[in-house]
Structure formats: structure tokens, C-alpha cells
Design an enzyme around this catalytic site. Sequence first.
Site, short mmCIF file in Angstrom:
data_model
loop_
_atom_site.label_atom_id
_atom_site.label_comp_id
_atom_site.label_asym_id
_atom_site.label_seq_id
_atom_site.Cartn_x
_atom_site.Cartn_y
_atom_site.Cartn_z
N THR A 193 -1.49 -0.64 2.69
CA THR A 193 -1.03 -0.15 1.39
C THR A 193 -0.36 -1.29 0.61
O THR A 193 0.14 -2.23 1.22
CB THR A 193 -0.01 0.97 1.66
N ARG A 221 -5.68 15.42 2.61
CA ARG A 221 -4.35 14.93 3.05
C ARG A 221 -3.71 14.01 2.00
O ARG A 221 -4.36 13.15 1.42
CB ARG A 221 -4.53 14.17 4.37
N GLY A 223 -0.49 11.37 1.46
CA GLY A 223 0.51 10.60 2.21
C GLY A 223 1.84 10.56 1.48
O GLY A 223 2.11 11.31 0.54
N ASP A 224 2.68 9.64 1.92
CA ASP A 224 4.03 9.51 1.36
C ASP A 224 4.06 8.79 0.01
O ASP A 224 5.00 8.97 -0.77
CB ASP A 224 4.91 8.71 2.33
N THR A 244 5.50 1.50 3.32
CA THR A 244 4.15 1.48 3.90
C THR A 244 4.25 1.88 5.36
O THR A 244 5.19 1.48 6.05
CB THR A 244 3.49 0.10 3.78
N GLY A 245 3.29 2.66 5.81
CA GLY A 245 3.32 3.07 7.21
C GLY A 245 2.74 4.45 7.35
O GLY A 245 2.04 4.94 6.46
N GLY A 247 2.44 7.78 6.82
CA GLY A 247 3.01 8.56 5.73
C GLY A 247 3.69 9.86 6.13
O GLY A 247 4.70 10.25 5.53
N1 ASP Z 1 1.69 5.17 3.82
C1 ASP Z 1 0.28 5.27 3.63
C2 ASP Z 1 -0.14 6.70 3.87
O1 ASP Z 1 0.31 7.29 4.81
C3 ASP Z 1 -0.51 4.35 4.49
C4 ASP Z 1 -0.04 2.92 4.53
O2 ASP Z 1 1.06 2.61 4.18
O3 ASP Z 1 -0.84 2.07 4.90
O4 ASP Z 1 -0.97 7.18 3.15
#
Ligand code: ASP
Length: 326
Positions: A193, A221, A223-224, A244-245, A247
Site C-alpha cells: 500500500t 472486502r 480494508g482499513d 499499511t498492513g 487491514g
Molecule cells: N492495509 C491494506 C489493506 O488491508 C493492505 C496494505 O497495507 O498493504 O487493505
Amino acid sequence: MSLRSLLVLILVLMMTQCSVPEEKPKAVLVIHGGAGWIKRGSVSDSLEQELTKTLQTSLRKGRAIISSGGSSLDAVQTAIMHLEDSPLFNAGKGSVFTYDEKNEMDSAIMDGATGNAGAATGIQTIKNPIEVARAVLDKSVHVFLSGTGAEEFAIEQGLTQVEPSYFFTQKNYDKVIEAKASMKEVKQDKLGTVGAVALDTDGNIAAGTSTGGMTNKRYGRIGDVPVIGAGTYAENGICGISATGHGEYFIRYVVAHDIAARMKYANQNIHQAANDVITSLKEKGGLGGVIGLDSAGNVVMPFNTPGMFRGYISLDGEPVVAMYKD
Ligand code: ASP
């Protein structure tokens, strides 16, 4: 002391106060290009160079806006658009595929000066999803738009539309095929991300994030990233955060706002707040990281994965870019 000398003393004190230069912010822009399993040696030299160059250019482009007196919102948008146009990151052009072998992108941007925000989810045909978020912020009475409605709004606003095939990359397609074959619910490797936080010369903080989400995500879905307070948050005088991570964890623990709340209500500085939140997130099973800036330009970039593409830039320095933990 006579009244006259007291007045002179007060005058001198006032003058010295006024002439003390305001401390320059330490950094004016911080960016990330995703956290995940990026270990030293796992990325080829040429790819490492390409990633570094793209991150540096994003920082320079964003900084140019700030140094010419532009807004933190414009700097965030510009820095993110550069990363969205690259196939190297999981946003815009390089977005990962869903279970249905489509690209569904999420984005958000928040203005710390006004508390206004714009977010979008399920974008499939708009070239730069961060522009959708920005248009929602600037031109809509709503904060969060989804799917076909968000695209209809984006088109009305004259944003560039592309064929879904624009977002095809062989490496991301191979990844979803592999994830489906191995029955992985969502695939977490290089998450990828992108996000940015900027502080402009008026002291306004803005934060933005853009993503393709997670490989093999299903059933629409979200995400965050577009959830204000989870993956993206900005508040003048406190901080701006982009995450990022994984979510689902960032949503459950309202990560970006938790960092701001610790600073605001528990008097933590940005380092303590961000480090504590990312450490305790890992204990709960949530992997990833954040970038952030406070109102003095202090930078944080903590993560609990082996690596995170990241970097920052000051008003006059060279861009600083890093990828690995050590
Ligand atoms: N946070 C993002 C999500 O869950 C993914 C990512 O950060 O790579 O959609």
C-alpha cells in the site's frame, strides 16, 4: 527598578521573543510504500534501485508543493499519485487482484486543518484512486463513497477513467492464482500500500493512503485504508498518520486515531504513541506499520514486519529512503 527601565525591559523581552525564529519543521513529508516480508537480500539490486528512485521522486514532487507555499493536501495527493502510477506498489497501476481476479482499490485523504475527509472503496476504473478521495473531500457533502457510485461521482468530476486492464500486472495476477490454489484466504507478503503525510508552511497537516487491498480478498472486502481513523487520520496540532498492513487489525484497533488520541489525551509524544501502538498491534496478531508527522515535523515510521518501504524529506534536505528493519 524605575518604571521607565521596567518598560524598556518589557520592550526588549517582547522584541527578542518576536525575533526568535520559529523552529523549522524537521520534515515536511513522509511516505510509505507498504510493509511486509521485505528482507535484505530478497529484493534484487535493480529492483531496489527502482524502488528507491520512485520513493525519492515521490518525496521530491511532494516537497516541491510545500516549498512553493502549496498545501499539505496537495503535497500528499501528488506524492501518492506518483506511487500509484508505478507498477511497483500495491496501489493504482500495481494493485493486487481479488479472488474474482479484479482490482478493487481503496483510498482516503484527510485535512487536519478542517477535519474534513474523503474516502472511496471498490474503485475499478479510475486511474488514480487518491484523486477520488480528494474529490470527495473537496466536492461532496459525503465522506465515504463506494463502488459504482464512487466511480459515477469520479467521472462527473472529470477524473481520468481507464479500462480495468490498465491495472493488470503479471506478477500480481500470478500471486492471486497461487493464493487461490493454496487456499489462502488473503495473501500477505509484500503488502505494498502507499501513503503520505505532509506538513505545510501554514502548519496544516494532511494524510492520505491508497491501496489495492489484499491479494485474494473476497465479497467486496474493505480494508482499513478508507476507514477514517483506522488507516488514515490527520488533526492539526496533533499529527497525521497513514497505515499499511493487515487491514482487519487496523480497523479493529482504530490504529491511526489511537496514535493521535494517545498524543492528545495521554500527552505521549509521537514516537511513544506510534511505537506503543505498533508493538501492541503485533501482540494481538496485527502486522504492519505506520508513518506519521507531528506539528513540529517529527517523523515516525515504526513497523512490526521485516521491512517497510518508507522515506521522508525536509524543506531543504535530500530525501531519506529505507526498506529494511536493519
Ligand atoms: N492495509 C491494506 C489493506 O488491508 C493492505 C496494505 O497495507 O498493504 O487493505
